[in-house]
Every structure is written in C-alpha cells, then in structure tokens.
Design a protein around this motif. Structure first.
Motif, PDB file in Angstrom:
ATOM      1  N   ARG A  88     -36.667 -16.933 -92.829  1.00  0.00           N
ATOM      2  CA  ARG A  88     -35.888 -18.168 -92.873  1.00  0.00           C
ATOM      3  C   ARG A  88     -34.383 -17.920 -92.955  1.00  0.00           C
ATOM      4  NH1 ARG A  88     -40.000 -20.446 -97.057  1.00  0.00           N
ATOM      5  NH2 ARG A  88     -41.522 -21.388 -95.648  1.00  0.00           N
ATOM      6  N   THR A 129     -32.658 -18.140 -89.678  1.00  0.00           N
ATOM      7  CA  THR A 129     -32.865 -19.422 -89.021  1.00  0.00           C
ATOM      8  C   THR A 129     -31.998 -20.509 -89.641  1.00  0.00           C
ATOM      9  OG1 THR A 129     -34.784 -19.968 -90.394  1.00  0.00           O
ATOM     10  CG2 THR A 129     -35.218 -18.851 -88.313  1.00  0.00           C
ATOM     11  N   ASP A 151     -31.471 -15.759 -77.891  1.00  0.00           N
ATOM     12  CA  ASP A 151     -32.305 -14.685 -78.419  1.00  0.00           C
ATOM     13  C   ASP A 151     -33.534 -15.241 -79.129  1.00  0.00           C
ATOM     14  OD1 ASP A 151     -32.357 -11.820 -78.289  1.00  0.00           O
ATOM     15  OD2 ASP A 151     -32.192 -11.819 -80.483  1.00  0.00           O
ATOM     16  N   TRP A 152     -33.344 -16.363 -79.857  1.00  0.00           N
ATOM     17  CA  TRP A 152     -34.476 -17.009 -80.536  1.00  0.00           C
ATOM     18  C   TRP A 152     -35.566 -17.363 -79.525  1.00  0.00           C
ATOM     19  CZ3 TRP A 152     -36.098 -18.194 -85.377  1.00  0.00           C
ATOM     20  CH2 TRP A 152     -37.125 -19.120 -85.483  1.00  0.00           C
ATOM     21  N   ARG A 153     -35.168 -17.940 -78.393  1.00  0.00           N
ATOM     22  CA  ARG A 153     -36.144 -18.330 -77.367  1.00  0.00           C
ATOM     23  C   ARG A 153     -36.835 -17.104 -76.780  1.00  0.00           C
ATOM     24  NH1 ARG A 153     -32.046 -22.735 -75.763  1.00  0.00           N
ATOM     25  NH2 ARG A 153     -32.995 -24.565 -76.716  1.00  0.00           N
ATOM     26  N   ARG A 154     -36.078 -16.020 -76.575  1.00  0.00           N
ATOM     27  CA  ARG A 154     -36.661 -14.781 -76.054  1.00  0.00           C
ATOM     28  C   ARG A 154     -37.700 -14.234 -77.028  1.00  0.00           C
ATOM     29  NH1 ARG A 154     -36.394  -9.894 -77.280  1.00  0.00           N
ATOM     30  NH2 ARG A 154     -34.672 -10.151 -78.726  1.00  0.00           N
ATOM     31  N   ILE A 155     -37.350 -14.210 -78.301  1.00  0.00           N
ATOM     32  CA  ILE A 155     -38.277 -13.706 -79.323  1.00  0.00           C
ATOM     33  C   ILE A 155     -39.508 -14.609 -79.428  1.00  0.00           C
ATOM     34  CG2 ILE A 155     -38.561 -13.347 -81.818  1.00  0.00           C
ATOM     35  CD1 ILE A 155     -35.564 -12.444 -81.805  1.00  0.00           C
ATOM     36  N   ASP A 156     -39.290 -15.926 -79.384  1.00  0.00           N
ATOM     37  CA  ASP A 156     -40.397 -16.878 -79.445  1.00  0.00           C
ATOM     38  C   ASP A 156     -41.356 -16.669 -78.279  1.00  0.00           C
ATOM     39  OD1 ASP A 156     -41.759 -19.177 -80.618  1.00  0.00           O
ATOM     40  OD2 ASP A 156     -41.018 -20.295 -78.878  1.00  0.00           O
ATOM     41  N   ASP A 157     -40.809 -16.476 -77.082  1.00  0.00           N
ATOM     42  CA  ASP A 157     -41.651 -16.216 -75.911  1.00  0.00           C
ATOM     43  C   ASP A 157     -42.439 -14.915 -76.081  1.00  0.00           C
ATOM     44  OD1 ASP A 157     -40.749 -18.522 -74.688  1.00  0.00           O
ATOM     45  OD2 ASP A 157     -39.351 -17.494 -73.345  1.00  0.00           O
ATOM     46  N   LEU A 185     -43.307 -13.418 -78.919  1.00  0.00           N
ATOM     47  CA  LEU A 185     -44.346 -13.594 -79.937  1.00  0.00           C
ATOM     48  C   LEU A 185     -45.501 -14.436 -79.405  1.00  0.00           C
ATOM     49  CD1 LEU A 185     -42.179 -14.116 -83.137  1.00  0.00           C
ATOM     50  CD2 LEU A 185     -43.660 -12.161 -82.604  1.00  0.00           C
ATOM     51  N   ALA A 186     -45.174 -15.442 -78.615  1.00  0.00           N
ATOM     52  CA  ALA A 186     -46.241 -16.255 -78.000  1.00  0.00           C
ATOM     53  C   ALA A 186     -47.118 -15.378 -77.119  1.00  0.00           C
ATOM     54  CB  ALA A 186     -45.637 -17.410 -77.202  1.00  0.00           C
ATOM     55  N   THR A 198     -49.413 -13.282 -79.338  1.00  0.00           N
ATOM     56  CA  THR A 198     -50.498 -14.015 -79.999  1.00  0.00           C
ATOM     57  C   THR A 198     -51.547 -14.511 -79.024  1.00  0.00           C
ATOM     58  OG1 THR A 198     -49.210 -16.061 -79.990  1.00  0.00           O
ATOM     59  CG2 THR A 198     -49.079 -14.705 -81.964  1.00  0.00           C
TER      60      THR A 198
END
Length: 113
Positions: free
Chosen positions: A15, A18, A96-102, A104-105, A108
């Motif tokens: 957190r 973020t 970068d947040w979007r890259r990391i989110d993609d 991690l998706a 998973t």
C-alpha cells in the motif's frame, strides 16, 4: 512472527507506494487533507492521518504537490494540488502500475507472455 503479522507487514508495504500514486492522481483536483483522507478511504485506499499528513508534506517538499491556504472560512484549510512535476511522476507511475498489473494478471491466469 505469526502469519497475521507477516500478512499485515506485506500489505502495508504494498500500500505504501500506491498511496503516493493515489494522492498525485486524486489531487489533480485541489483538496484539503481531511477530504483527501476520506475520499481515499471511501475508495478502498486505506490510509490513516498519521501517514497521510507527513506524506503530503514530503510530496510538497519534493515539488510534486503545491499548496495554498484558504482563509475564507472560519477555520483556515491548506489545499493541495498536484504540480506539473507531480503530474509527470503520476503518469510514469501509472504506466508502470498498469504494466505490473498486466504481468500479475498473466501470472495468475497462466497466460504469461
């Protein structure tokens, strides 16, 4: 350390970054600290006042936020706004947040690229 403490520590670490990004994005519309605190918590970005106010001062000192006092009301309030430097940082962090989110998706779902 018990499992709950371990989880709590890792959640706090996750957190921490973020909250910086959330503040920079949210303060594109100027607001004062308490209203920011309430809106972040309402959105599910949990932060307490003892964390938020020092963060706002640090971001301002770094030139990422600007502030001004509104003395029109009975109680003066300090309003914060994302600075141009803060906008640039928010854009970079969001990218970068979007890259990391993609990524991690993909991990998973087993759909790694």
């Amino acid at each position: 350390m018990n499992p709950e403490e371990t989880t709590a520590g890792h959640l706090q670490e996750l957190r921490r970054g973020t909250v910086v990004l959330a503040c920079l994005v949210r303060l594109r519309i100027p607001d004062y600290g308490y209203a920011l605190l309430e809106s972040l918590n309402t959105l599910g970005i949990l932060v307490d006042a003892n964390t938020l106010y020092p963060l706002l001062r640090r971001l301002e000192k770094q030139g990422l936020l600007t502030s001004e006092w509104n003395t029109d009301e009975a109680r003066p309030r300090k309003f914060y706004r994302t600075s141009p430097s803060g906008e640039q940082l928010a854009d970079a962090l969001m990218t970068d947040w979007r890259r990391i989110d993609d990524a991690l998706a993909g991990l998973t779902t087993g759909d790694e690229k």
